[in-house]
Design a protein around this motif. Structure first.
Motif, mmCIF file in Angstrom:
data_model
loop_
_atom_site.group_PDB
_atom_site.id
_atom_site.type_symbol
_atom_site.label_atom_id
_atom_site.label_comp_id
_atom_site.label_asym_id
_atom_site.label_seq_id
_atom_site.Cartn_x
_atom_site.Cartn_y
_atom_site.Cartn_z
ATOM 1 N N UNK A 11 0.852 -1.198 0.000
ATOM 2 C CA UNK A 11 0.000 0.000 0.000
ATOM 3 C C UNK A 11 0.883 1.241 0.000
ATOM 4 N N UNK A 12 0.324 2.419 -0.302
ATOM 5 C CA UNK A 12 1.133 3.637 -0.397
ATOM 6 C C UNK A 12 1.900 3.962 0.884
ATOM 7 N N UNK A 13 3.062 4.573 0.709
ATOM 8 C CA UNK A 13 3.855 5.003 1.863
ATOM 9 C C UNK A 13 3.604 6.479 2.187
ATOM 10 N N UNK A 14 2.738 7.118 1.418
ATOM 11 C CA UNK A 14 2.414 8.519 1.656
ATOM 12 C C UNK A 14 1.359 9.002 0.681
ATOM 13 N N UNK A 15 1.730 9.055 -0.571
ATOM 14 C CA UNK A 15 0.822 9.501 -1.613
ATOM 15 C C UNK A 15 -0.175 8.379 -1.933
ATOM 16 N N UNK A 16 -1.460 8.637 -1.739
ATOM 17 C CA UNK A 16 -2.476 7.599 -1.918
ATOM 18 C C UNK A 16 -2.593 7.112 -3.360
ATOM 19 N N UNK A 17 -2.018 7.852 -4.309
ATOM 20 C CA UNK A 17 -2.070 7.422 -5.703
ATOM 21 C C UNK A 17 -1.030 6.348 -6.015
ATOM 22 N N UNK A 18 -0.125 6.101 -5.082
ATOM 23 C CA UNK A 18 0.924 5.088 -5.290
ATOM 24 C C UNK A 18 0.410 3.697 -4.921
ATOM 25 N N UNK A 19 -0.622 3.254 -5.608
ATOM 26 C CA UNK A 19 -1.160 1.918 -5.382
ATOM 27 C C UNK A 19 -1.543 1.335 -6.737
ATOM 28 N N UNK A 20 -1.303 0.061 -6.907
ATOM 29 C CA UNK A 20 -1.548 -0.561 -8.206
ATOM 30 C C UNK A 20 -3.023 -0.916 -8.392
ATOM 31 N N UNK A 21 -3.425 -1.031 -9.661
ATOM 32 C CA UNK A 21 -4.793 -1.466 -9.966
ATOM 33 C C UNK A 21 -5.042 -2.866 -9.416
ATOM 34 N N UNK A 22 -4.005 -3.708 -9.466
ATOM 35 C CA UNK A 22 -4.138 -5.073 -8.961
ATOM 36 C C UNK A 22 -4.381 -5.066 -7.455
ATOM 37 N N UNK A 23 -3.653 -4.198 -6.724
ATOM 38 C CA UNK A 23 -3.843 -4.118 -5.277
ATOM 39 C C UNK A 23 -5.265 -3.685 -4.939
ATOM 40 N N UNK A 24 -5.789 -2.697 -5.666
ATOM 41 C CA UNK A 24 -7.156 -2.243 -5.421
ATOM 42 C C UNK A 24 -8.156 -3.368 -5.676
ATOM 43 N N UNK A 39 -7.217 2.101 11.510
ATOM 44 C CA UNK A 39 -7.655 3.481 11.231
ATOM 45 C C UNK A 39 -6.947 4.032 10.006
ATOM 46 N N UNK A 40 -5.657 3.765 9.911
ATOM 47 C CA UNK A 40 -4.904 4.264 8.760
ATOM 48 C C UNK A 40 -5.345 3.562 7.477
ATOM 49 N N UNK A 41 -5.545 2.260 7.560
ATOM 50 C CA UNK A 41 -5.985 1.520 6.377
ATOM 51 C C UNK A 41 -7.398 1.925 5.982
ATOM 52 N N UNK A 42 -8.245 2.241 6.950
ATOM 53 C CA UNK A 42 -9.616 2.663 6.644
ATOM 54 C C UNK A 42 -9.617 3.932 5.805
ATOM 55 N N UNK A 43 -8.667 4.835 6.068
ATOM 56 C CA UNK A 43 -8.562 6.062 5.265
ATOM 57 C C UNK A 43 -8.294 5.723 3.799
ATOM 58 N N UNK A 44 -7.411 4.737 3.575
ATOM 59 C CA UNK A 44 -7.108 4.306 2.211
ATOM 60 C C UNK A 44 -8.351 3.688 1.562
#
Length: 286
Positions: A11-24, A39-44
């Protein structure tokens, strides 16, 4: 029904756009997500409108939760493991769940994602062909310096994680033990206030003495010059501890500093070298 699959999901280390389509896709389709910080993962998940259920799995509950997660995998449920940020298993207990899954014959599938370690390394300006990752150095100064001495002859680039509250102490230890090497310190990598401070250890330490560090820190340190180390060693290898101390003091090094240098170079307890220094005092008085 057969056993489920454990997905190790980056998952991203800061910028929420740094996640792959496969991961989503995986995060949406699994039965639940085991998260280091729910809580942090819920934000993502909220950002990407994913409503998969969460359970916590972290270093304080791994002994209890690990077997429970394995039981759910055995029952046929698919599970995604995520950390606070980056790839699970890098400086967190994720590897323990993977080991349990292996022992249970459960399939483990990695879903690659970003890590601060590799992001900082490739943009550090230091050699990337060979490197070692040390995670966090010990927080106590004596243990930290001991580990740094063990890394003294490491020729590969070295990557560390560090707390901003200990960064100045860490840099001071690196300077004292390993010398004034090239270094790059990344702060808040991939985030809004991302910053790289590069130069020599002394230059970077001076910068942070003027301005206290904030945010998550990744350090990339140049490896040792092995030819220089070998030549340096050649100058004292034939000497006794007493002769080694005497040689340094003849060059203007104080006795206290000479004892520290000899102990580091020979990987000896300072007390042992200090006792030899007492003999040197007696010799100088004669």
């Amino acid at each position: 029904m057969g056993a489920g699959i454990l997905y190790i999901c980056g998952t991203p280390i800061g910028n929420l756009e740094d996640i792959s389509l496969r991961a989503l896709k995986i995060l949406k389709q699994v039965d639940f997500i085991a998260a280091e910080d729910t809580r942090r993962t819920q934000n993502l998940l909220n950002h990407y409108e994913i409503d998969t259920s969460l359970i916590s799995y972290h270093e304080h509950n791994e002994e209890k939760k690990g077997p429970q997660i394995i039981d759910r995998l055995k029952s046929g449920q698919d599970i995604a493991l995520v950390s606070d940020a980056g790839m699970p298993g890098i400086s967190d207990p994720g590897y323990k769940l993977t080991a349990l899954a292996d022992q249970a014959g459960i399939r483990v599938v990695p879903i690659p994602g970003p890590t601060a370690m590799t992001a900082a390394l490739v943009a550090s300006g230091l050699p990337t062909d060979k490197f070692v990752f040390e995670g966090f150095l010990p927080s106590k100064s004596k243990q930290r310096e001991k580990r740094l001495r063990e890394l003294g002859a490491e020729g590969r680039t070295i990557v560390f994680y560090e707390s901003p509250y200990r960064l100045k102490e860490c840099l001071s230890s690196i300077l004292d033990v390993l010398g004034n090497r090239k270094i790059a310190v990344w702060r808040e990598i991939t985030k809004k206030f991302e910053e790289k401070i590069a130069g020599t250890v002394k230059e970077v330490l001076t910068r942070f003495e003027e301005e206290s560090p904030r945010g998550e820190i990744t350090i990339v340190l140049d490896g040792a010059d092995l030819d220089k180390i070998q030549n340096k060693d050649a100058g004292w290898k034939h000497l006794s501890i007493l002769e080694h101390l005497q040689l340094l003091m003849e060059k203007g090094v104080t006795k206290k500093k000479a004892i520290k240098i000899v102990a580091q170079e020979r990987d000896l307890p300072k007390r042992e070298v200090y006792e030899v220094g007492i003999q040197l005092d007696a010799k100088l008085k004669d």
